[in-house]
Design a protein around this motif. Structure first.
Motif, PDB file in Angstrom:
ATOM      1  N   TYR A 253     -19.014 -22.892  19.211  1.00  0.00           N
ATOM      2  CA  TYR A 253     -17.752 -22.866  18.484  1.00  0.00           C
ATOM      3  C   TYR A 253     -17.124 -24.247  18.411  1.00  0.00           C
ATOM      4  N   PHE A 254     -17.456 -25.105  19.365  1.00  0.00           N
ATOM      5  CA  PHE A 254     -17.035 -26.502  19.296  1.00  0.00           C
ATOM      6  C   PHE A 254     -17.614 -27.148  18.038  1.00  0.00           C
ATOM      7  N   PHE A 255     -18.897 -26.891  17.771  1.00  0.00           N
ATOM      8  CA  PHE A 255     -19.538 -27.425  16.569  1.00  0.00           C
ATOM      9  C   PHE A 255     -19.062 -26.697  15.312  1.00  0.00           C
ATOM     10  N   LEU A 256     -18.806 -25.394  15.427  1.00  0.00           N
ATOM     11  CA  LEU A 256     -18.303 -24.634  14.280  1.00  0.00           C
ATOM     12  C   LEU A 256     -16.934 -25.160  13.849  1.00  0.00           C
ATOM     13  N   PHE A 257     -16.129 -25.583  14.817  1.00  0.00           N
ATOM     14  CA  PHE A 257     -14.833 -26.194  14.511  1.00  0.00           C
ATOM     15  C   PHE A 257     -15.019 -27.411  13.612  1.00  0.00           C
ATOM     16  N   TYR A 258     -15.952 -28.279  13.960  1.00  0.00           N
ATOM     17  CA  TYR A 258     -16.173 -29.490  13.178  1.00  0.00           C
ATOM     18  C   TYR A 258     -16.866 -29.196  11.851  1.00  0.00           C
ATOM     19  N   LEU A 259     -17.656 -28.132  11.808  1.00  0.00           N
ATOM     20  CA  LEU A 259     -18.251 -27.734  10.530  1.00  0.00           C
ATOM     21  C   LEU A 259     -17.164 -27.293   9.561  1.00  0.00           C
ATOM     22  N   SER A 260     -16.212 -26.498  10.042  1.00  0.00           N
ATOM     23  CA  SER A 260     -15.105 -26.052   9.198  1.00  0.00           C
ATOM     24  C   SER A 260     -14.228 -27.231   8.783  1.00  0.00           C
ATOM     25  N   LEU A 261     -14.045 -28.183   9.707  1.00  0.00           N
ATOM     26  CA  LEU A 261     -13.260 -29.377   9.379  1.00  0.00           C
ATOM     27  C   LEU A 261     -13.947 -30.207   8.295  1.00  0.00           C
ATOM     28  N   SER A 262     -15.248 -30.388   8.436  1.00  0.00           N
ATOM     29  CA  SER A 262     -15.995 -31.163   7.422  1.00  0.00           C
ATOM     30  C   SER A 262     -16.027 -30.422   6.095  1.00  0.00           C
ATOM     31  N   ASP A 263     -16.146 -29.084   6.133  1.00  0.00           N
ATOM     32  CA  ASP A 263     -16.097 -28.278   4.902  1.00  0.00           C
ATOM     33  C   ASP A 263     -14.776 -28.482   4.168  1.00  0.00           C
ATOM     34  N   THR A 264     -13.682 -28.448   4.931  1.00  0.00           N
ATOM     35  CA  THR A 264     -12.350 -28.609   4.344  1.00  0.00           C
ATOM     36  C   THR A 264     -12.210 -29.977   3.685  1.00  0.00           C
ATOM     37  N   CYS A 265     -12.601 -31.025   4.400  1.00  0.00           N
ATOM     38  CA  CYS A 265     -12.474 -32.387   3.874  1.00  0.00           C
ATOM     39  C   CYS A 265     -13.460 -32.637   2.735  1.00  0.00           C
ATOM     40  N   PHE A 266     -14.664 -32.092   2.856  1.00  0.00           N
ATOM     41  CA  PHE A 266     -15.685 -32.247   1.817  1.00  0.00           C
ATOM     42  C   PHE A 266     -15.204 -31.665   0.496  1.00  0.00           C
ATOM     43  N   SER A 267     -14.665 -30.458   0.546  1.00  0.00           N
ATOM     44  CA  SER A 267     -14.149 -29.819  -0.654  1.00  0.00           C
ATOM     45  C   SER A 267     -12.918 -30.546  -1.187  1.00  0.00           C
ATOM     46  N   THR A 268     -12.068 -31.030  -0.284  1.00  0.00           N
ATOM     47  CA  THR A 268     -10.842 -31.725  -0.683  1.00  0.00           C
ATOM     48  C   THR A 268     -11.137 -33.055  -1.370  1.00  0.00           C
ATOM     49  N   SER A 269     -12.270 -33.658  -1.066  1.00  0.00           N
ATOM     50  CA  SER A 269     -12.621 -34.928  -1.706  1.00  0.00           C
ATOM     51  C   SER A 269     -12.938 -34.748  -3.192  1.00  0.00           C
ATOM     52  N   ILE A 270     -13.205 -33.505  -3.611  1.00  0.00           N
ATOM     53  CA  ILE A 270     -13.586 -33.240  -5.004  1.00  0.00           C
ATOM     54  C   ILE A 270     -12.604 -32.306  -5.711  1.00  0.00           C
TER      55      ILE A 270
ATOM     56  N   GLU B 117     -10.573 -45.815  -7.190  1.00  0.00           N
ATOM     57  CA  GLU B 117     -10.525 -44.396  -6.829  1.00  0.00           C
ATOM     58  C   GLU B 117     -11.914 -43.777  -6.894  1.00  0.00           C
ATOM     59  N   CYS B 118     -12.709 -44.223  -7.865  1.00  0.00           N
ATOM     60  CA  CYS B 118     -14.076 -43.718  -7.997  1.00  0.00           C
ATOM     61  C   CYS B 118     -14.904 -44.081  -6.768  1.00  0.00           C
ATOM     62  N   MET B 119     -14.771 -45.315  -6.309  1.00  0.00           N
ATOM     63  CA  MET B 119     -15.513 -45.753  -5.130  1.00  0.00           C
ATOM     64  C   MET B 119     -15.051 -44.998  -3.871  1.00  0.00           C
ATOM     65  N   ILE B 120     -13.753 -44.744  -3.779  1.00  0.00           N
ATOM     66  CA  ILE B 120     -13.222 -43.983  -2.641  1.00  0.00           C
ATOM     67  C   ILE B 120     -13.785 -42.569  -2.654  1.00  0.00           C
ATOM     68  N   GLN B 121     -13.874 -41.987  -3.850  1.00  0.00           N
ATOM     69  CA  GLN B 121     -14.422 -40.632  -3.951  1.00  0.00           C
ATOM     70  C   GLN B 121     -15.889 -40.595  -3.557  1.00  0.00           C
ATOM     71  N   VAL B 122     -16.656 -41.605  -3.974  1.00  0.00           N
ATOM     72  CA  VAL B 122     -18.063 -41.704  -3.576  1.00  0.00           C
ATOM     73  C   VAL B 122     -18.170 -41.765  -2.059  1.00  0.00           C
ATOM     74  N   PHE B 123     -17.313 -42.586  -1.436  1.00  0.00           N
ATOM     75  CA  PHE B 123     -17.371 -42.740   0.023  1.00  0.00           C
ATOM     76  C   PHE B 123     -17.023 -41.443   0.736  1.00  0.00           C
ATOM     77  N   THR B 124     -15.888 -40.819   0.389  1.00  0.00           N
ATOM     78  CA  THR B 124     -15.447 -39.616   1.103  1.00  0.00           C
ATOM     79  C   THR B 124     -16.389 -38.441   0.871  1.00  0.00           C
ATOM     80  N   PHE B 125     -16.874 -38.308  -0.364  1.00  0.00           N
ATOM     81  CA  PHE B 125     -17.795 -37.225  -0.690  1.00  0.00           C
ATOM     82  C   PHE B 125     -19.061 -37.313   0.158  1.00  0.00           C
TER      83      PHE B 125
END
Length: 310
Positions: free
Chosen positions: A58-75, A94-102
């Motif tokens: 669940y420690f890893f599941l926490f970070y998976l959900s966090l990365s999912d949230t940020c991954f989707s938010t980048s797009i 902004e395009c370069m920032i989106q490439v980086f975060t995505f």
């Protein structure tokens, strides 16, 4: 390198230019994104507040959900807003920032999925040493390494993007900035950049997928030595992980392991792994995990009790 470019902004074509379908896109993906946020934030809150979910899984599941949230938010937010505009533009920066975060959060999700497979391997194949091997310190170090590795990967993507000269067309036939559509706009030979892209993103996706599937084959084979009850519980968890791996890596491998050619279905496939998978992950892990469902019920009960006392 940006100073050598004549292009200061890009025009995003999006999924469609038809006004009616743009409204459909807005409503559909607003709902998708809202569901992604609610589902993943619910898992994050449940794991953080529940003492029953303190194991490494669940420690890893926490970070998976966090990365999912940020991954989707980048797009998603920009895509949703662009669906309301007649002409969607994005600046070069902004395009370069989106490439980086995505790529950062996408790569982080890959590494977290690998760590979850390692955790299940140790838990099932070496149960007597599980708590010793996968202690809190080791898990923290592994997650930190995943963050550093994701940053290195994203910096490589930015370096490749900044090495491209843009001197003419600035219309991106996509709904977000990524290296593949940017390669089509570069006014130079992009063979080497595309080769590096496949060697980087393509190799990470393919090698990680093969490693994960191979590890789960080993795990499933080892379940023959477990009791019926233990086998059922472990099988349920592993199947959830395998479903997530296939849903995420299938589209990614299709996009990032081929030459710089585009197909009509590319944008649809990209929608699936940028918005679909982050939405499905909470559903898969919640519906197939009794401990998470019980913890959510307790969290909801505590909230109702506190509201009644007010």
């Amino acid at each position: 390198m940006q100073l050598n470019n004549n292009v200061t902004e890009f025009i995003l074509i999006g999924l469609t230019q038809d006004p009616f379908w743009k409204k459909i896109v807005f409503v559909t993906f607003f709902v998708f994104y809202l569901g992604t946020l609610l589902g993943n934030l619910l898992i994050i809150t449940t794991i953080k507040t529940s003492r029953a979910l303190e194991s490494p899984m669940y420690f890893f599941l926490f970070y998976l959900s966090l990365s999912d949230t940020c991954f989707s938010t980048s797009i998603a937010p920009r895509m949703i807003v662009d669906a309301l505009l007649k002409k969607a533009t994005i600046s070069f920066s902004e395009c370069m920032i989106q490439v980086f975060t995505f790529h950062f959060f996408g790569c982080l999700e890959i590494f977290i999925l690998i760590l979850m497979a390692v955790d299940r391997y140790v838990a099932i194949c070496k149960p007597l040493h599980y708590l010793t091997i996968m202690n809190r310190h080791v898990c923290g170090v592994l997650v930190a390494v995943a963050w550093v590795g994701s940053c290195v990967h994203s910096l490589a993507q930015i370096f490749l993007a900044l090495s491209l000269p843009f001197c003419g067309p600035n219309v991106i036939d996509h709904y977000f900035c990524d290296l593949q559509p940017l390669l089509k706009l570069a006014c130079s030979d992009t063979y080497m950049v595309n080769l590096l892209l496949v060697s980087n993103s393509g190799a990470i996706c393919t090698v990680s997928f093969v490693m994960l599937m191979f590890s789960y084959v080993i795990i499933l084979r080892s379940l023959r030595n477990h009791s019926a009850e233990g086998r059922k519980k472990a099988l349920s968890t592993c199947i959830s992980h395998i479903i997530v791996v296939i849903l995420f890596f299938g589209p990614c491998i299709f996009i990032y392991t081929r030459p710089a050619t585009t197909f009509p279905m590319d944008k649809t496939i990209a929608v699936f792994y940028t918005l679909g998978t982050p939405l499905l992950n909470p559903v898969i892990y919640t519906l197939r995990n009794a401990e998470v469902k019980n913890a959510m019920r307790k969290l909801w009960s505590k909230k109702l009790i506190s509201d009644d006392r007010r």
